[in-house]
Design a protein around this motif. Structure first.
Motif, PDB file in Angstrom:
ATOM      1  N   ARG A 145       1.022  -4.120   5.108  1.00  0.00           N
ATOM      2  CA  ARG A 145       0.741  -5.522   5.405  1.00  0.00           C
ATOM      3  C   ARG A 145      -0.605  -5.647   6.096  1.00  0.00           C
ATOM      4  O   ARG A 145      -1.139  -4.685   6.669  1.00  0.00           O
ATOM      5  CB  ARG A 145       1.827  -6.116   6.308  1.00  0.00           C
ATOM      6  CG  ARG A 145       3.250  -5.839   5.871  1.00  0.00           C
ATOM      7  CD  ARG A 145       4.256  -6.690   6.599  1.00  0.00           C
ATOM      8  NE  ARG A 145       4.193  -8.078   6.125  1.00  0.00           N
ATOM      9  CZ  ARG A 145       4.875  -9.073   6.656  1.00  0.00           C
ATOM     10  NH1 ARG A 145       5.644  -8.856   7.722  1.00  0.00           N
ATOM     11  NH2 ARG A 145       4.785 -10.293   6.162  1.00  0.00           N
ATOM     12  N   ALA A 185      11.282  -2.930   6.977  1.00  0.00           N
ATOM     13  CA  ALA A 185      10.221  -3.836   7.427  1.00  0.00           C
ATOM     14  C   ALA A 185      10.763  -5.183   7.899  1.00  0.00           C
ATOM     15  O   ALA A 185       9.995  -6.002   8.422  1.00  0.00           O
ATOM     16  CB  ALA A 185       9.215  -4.063   6.303  1.00  0.00           C
ATOM     17  N   GLU A 189       8.779 -13.903   2.715  1.00  0.00           N
ATOM     18  CA  GLU A 189       7.790 -12.821   2.692  1.00  0.00           C
ATOM     19  C   GLU A 189       7.975 -11.955   1.447  1.00  0.00           C
ATOM     20  O   GLU A 189       6.987 -11.501   0.846  1.00  0.00           O
ATOM     21  CB  GLU A 189       7.905 -11.984   3.961  1.00  0.00           C
ATOM     22  CG  GLU A 189       7.395 -12.692   5.200  1.00  0.00           C
ATOM     23  CD  GLU A 189       7.743 -11.967   6.486  1.00  0.00           C
ATOM     24  OE1 GLU A 189       7.015 -12.139   7.483  1.00  0.00           O
ATOM     25  OE2 GLU A 189       8.749 -11.223   6.504  1.00  0.00           O
ATOM     26  N   ARG A 226      -0.831 -10.518   1.442  1.00  0.00           N
ATOM     27  CA  ARG A 226      -0.571 -10.228   2.852  1.00  0.00           C
ATOM     28  C   ARG A 226       0.420  -9.086   3.000  1.00  0.00           C
ATOM     29  O   ARG A 226       0.408  -8.368   4.000  1.00  0.00           O
ATOM     30  CB  ARG A 226      -0.029 -11.483   3.544  1.00  0.00           C
ATOM     31  CG  ARG A 226      -1.041 -12.588   3.733  1.00  0.00           C
ATOM     32  CD  ARG A 226      -0.390 -13.932   4.032  1.00  0.00           C
ATOM     33  NE  ARG A 226       0.589 -13.877   5.113  1.00  0.00           N
ATOM     34  CZ  ARG A 226       0.289 -14.012   6.399  1.00  0.00           C
ATOM     35  NH1 ARG A 226      -0.975 -14.192   6.773  1.00  0.00           N
ATOM     36  NH2 ARG A 226       1.238 -13.986   7.321  1.00  0.00           N
ATOM     37  N   THR A 227       1.273  -8.918   1.983  1.00  0.00           N
ATOM     38  CA  THR A 227       2.307  -7.884   2.000  1.00  0.00           C
ATOM     39  C   THR A 227       2.358  -7.231   0.628  1.00  0.00           C
ATOM     40  O   THR A 227       2.372  -7.926  -0.391  1.00  0.00           O
ATOM     41  CB  THR A 227       3.686  -8.486   2.331  1.00  0.00           C
ATOM     42  OG1 THR A 227       3.617  -9.187   3.575  1.00  0.00           O
ATOM     43  CG2 THR A 227       4.745  -7.397   2.403  1.00  0.00           C
ATOM     44  N   MET A 286       5.359 -11.268  -1.881  1.00  0.00           N
ATOM     45  CA  MET A 286       4.948  -9.865  -1.849  1.00  0.00           C
ATOM     46  C   MET A 286       4.409  -9.388  -3.203  1.00  0.00           C
ATOM     47  O   MET A 286       4.929  -9.747  -4.255  1.00  0.00           O
ATOM     48  CB  MET A 286       6.157  -9.020  -1.447  1.00  0.00           C
ATOM     49  CG  MET A 286       5.937  -7.536  -1.333  1.00  0.00           C
ATOM     50  SD  MET A 286       7.453  -6.717  -0.708  1.00  0.00           S
ATOM     51  CE  MET A 286       8.547  -6.926  -2.145  1.00  0.00           C
ATOM     52  N   THR A 299       4.734  -0.986   7.692  1.00  0.00           N
ATOM     53  CA  THR A 299       5.839  -1.520   8.487  1.00  0.00           C
ATOM     54  C   THR A 299       7.209  -1.127   7.964  1.00  0.00           C
ATOM     55  O   THR A 299       8.212  -1.389   8.628  1.00  0.00           O
ATOM     56  CB  THR A 299       5.759  -3.058   8.559  1.00  0.00           C
ATOM     57  OG1 THR A 299       5.946  -3.599   7.251  1.00  0.00           O
ATOM     58  CG2 THR A 299       4.413  -3.514   9.099  1.00  0.00           C
ATOM     59  N   ALA A 311      -0.318 -10.456   9.142  1.00  0.00           N
ATOM     60  CA  ALA A 311       1.062 -10.621   8.676  1.00  0.00           C
ATOM     61  C   ALA A 311       2.033  -9.772   9.488  1.00  0.00           C
ATOM     62  O   ALA A 311       3.207 -10.142   9.654  1.00  0.00           O
ATOM     63  CB  ALA A 311       1.164 -10.258   7.207  1.00  0.00           C
ATOM     64  N   ALA A 312       1.551  -8.633   9.995  1.00  0.00           N
ATOM     65  CA  ALA A 312       2.421  -7.714  10.729  1.00  0.00           C
ATOM     66  C   ALA A 312       2.459  -7.985  12.223  1.00  0.00           C
ATOM     67  O   ALA A 312       3.132  -7.250  12.953  1.00  0.00           O
ATOM     68  CB  ALA A 312       1.961  -6.280  10.482  1.00  0.00           C
ATOM     69  N   VAL A 362       6.107  -0.465   2.698  1.00  0.00           N
ATOM     70  CA  VAL A 362       5.673  -1.851   2.854  1.00  0.00           C
ATOM     71  C   VAL A 362       4.403  -1.822   3.697  1.00  0.00           C
ATOM     72  O   VAL A 362       4.410  -1.349   4.834  1.00  0.00           O
ATOM     73  CB  VAL A 362       6.748  -2.717   3.536  1.00  0.00           C
ATOM     74  CG1 VAL A 362       6.195  -4.107   3.855  1.00  0.00           C
ATOM     75  CG2 VAL A 362       7.977  -2.835   2.651  1.00  0.00           C
ATOM     76  N   LEU A 413      11.651  -7.818   6.235  1.00  0.00           N
ATOM     77  CA  LEU A 413      10.967  -8.927   5.584  1.00  0.00           C
ATOM     78  C   LEU A 413      11.921 -10.092   5.354  1.00  0.00           C
ATOM     79  O   LEU A 413      13.085  -9.894   4.998  1.00  0.00           O
ATOM     80  CB  LEU A 413      10.372  -8.484   4.249  1.00  0.00           C
ATOM     81  CG  LEU A 413       9.295  -7.393   4.282  1.00  0.00           C
ATOM     82  CD1 LEU A 413       8.795  -7.107   2.867  1.00  0.00           C
ATOM     83  CD2 LEU A 413       8.138  -7.769   5.190  1.00  0.00           C
TER      84      LEU A 413
END
Length: 388
Positions: free
Chosen positions: A218, A84, A90, A167-168, A94, A12, A222-223, A216, A86
């Protein structure tokens, strides 16, 4: 993107710092300029007698308490996180995984020579510095296994997401040119005195580059609802330990790694639109990789376009695989592969297709990329664009 599944790992955000400039826009513009490239290529410098390198321009990254490799990584990381979009929460959640071959070697050299650098600063602090500066409290992992480092980092990032441990993930690579590796390659006779010329008949070695490439990545969950560049469909790695520096001339492990990456990706060789090879410009590496691709693609080899990235930015050591992945994501985004820098004469033993007029349209935008390193560290990844 259509058809996301729960185990998809998507890209992302992107960031890049290289001799082509800072930012993915400058990176992509530099790659598209092959037909009008001035000579010598941008950033080409002679820091060590007999050893050229592709340097990042002064002032590209902010000055600070970190060395060049970490400064490059921070610059590219901030780009990727912003790309991304974020949130602070997030970012705090990360994970950070960064590959580097040499870490802060140039700063250690300065300390040795009385240059005022901190002789006791850890060499491999790139990932921890990036995580600390961004405020990321997830897993923090540094990977250093020569020029496959960011490839192994990408595989770790994929595993973290698929196992539900993150998740990221901010993942990538960073390295800075230093005098010791340049001098070593010059001493070995493995430095090209002209420029980096992978697959050229008269190539004489590699030319090192520097910089950082960050992504990034994910989970699909999450995305959800965010723009994506594509998927990290599958990767594979091995260590054949054939020789401290030379690749196994048989190439068996390299073939197996590429095929395993395709198998994990659920793809066949016929599904691959393009290849970003390791392609260092050393005589044995290019010849072996061309043979390996012949084994993987068979009669189709001449129909699969290769993009020789190192001809543009040099061999960026531990960040090479990350740069290739950023390049694959941009190719997927634009649906095309830029033209290669023209070769005066291609090595007849390297029967690969290097389009030198372009761009070359890509339909599915599935890209196979390779990274090979000293000690027999091997890596392949399949990137899938929206055409999948």
């Amino acid at each position: 993107m259509k058809g996301l599944t729960s185990d998809d790992v998507v890209v992302t955000g992107l960031g890049a710092v290289s001799c082509l400039g800072a930012g993915v826009d400058a990176f992509w513009a530099g790659l598209r300029a092959a037909g009008s490239r001035p000579e010598p290529p941008p950033g080409l410098d002679d820091l060590v007698p007999g050893a050229l390198s592709y340097r990042v321009a002064d002032g590209v990254t902010e000055a600070g308490r970190y060395g060049r490799a970490t400064a490059f990584a921070l610059h590219a990381a901030r780009q990727a996180v912003a790309d991304a979009a974020l949130t602070d929460d997030e970012i705090a959640d990360m994970a950070v995984v960064i590959g580097t071959a040499a870490g802060e070697t140039s700063e250690r050299e300065a300390a040795r020579d009385g240059g005022g650098a901190d002789a006791w600063a850890p060499v491999f602090r790139v990932a921890s510095a990036v995580g600390g500066e961004l405020g990321a409290f997830g897993s923090n992992i540094s990977v250093s296994n020569a020029c496959a480092a960011s490839g192994y980092a990408l595989t770790l990032a994929i595993d973290l997401v698929r196992r539900g441990e993150a998740r990221t993930v901010l993942v990538g690579g960073a390295d800075a040119v230093a005098t010791v590796p340049l001098a070593a390659f010059s001493r070995l006779g493995a430095s090209d005195p002209v420029r980096c010329r992978p697959f050229a008949a008269d190539r004489r070695g590699t030319v090192f580059g520097e910089g950082a490439a960050m992504l990034v990545v994910r989970s699909a969950e999450a995305a959800a609802g965010r723009p994506v560049y594509g998927r990290l469909l599958g990767s594979a790695l091995s260590c054949d330990a054939h020789h401290p520096t030379a690749p196994d001339p048989a190439g068996d492990q390299l073939v197996r790694v590429a095929r395993e990456a395709l198998r994990e990706a659920g793809q066949e060789p016929a599904d691959v639109d393009a290849v970003i090879p390791h392609g260092t410009g050393t005589r044995q590496n290019d010849t072996v990789e061309a043979q390996v691709l012949g084994e993987v693609f068979g009669e189709r080899l001449g129909d699969v376009p290769l993009f020789s990235l190192k001809a543009f930015i040099g061999h960026t050591a531990g960040s090479a695989a990350a740069f290739s992945t950023v390049c694959a994501a941009l190719m997927a985004r634009h649906g095309a592969m830029p033209a290669n820098i023209a070769l005066e004469r291609q090595d007849p033993e390297c029967r690969v297709w290097l389009p030198q007029t372009g761009p070359t349209p890509l339909t599915r935008t599935n890209v196979l990329l390779n990274a090979y390193a000293f000690g027999g560290n091997n890596f392949s990844l399949v990137f899938g664009g929206e055409g999948r």
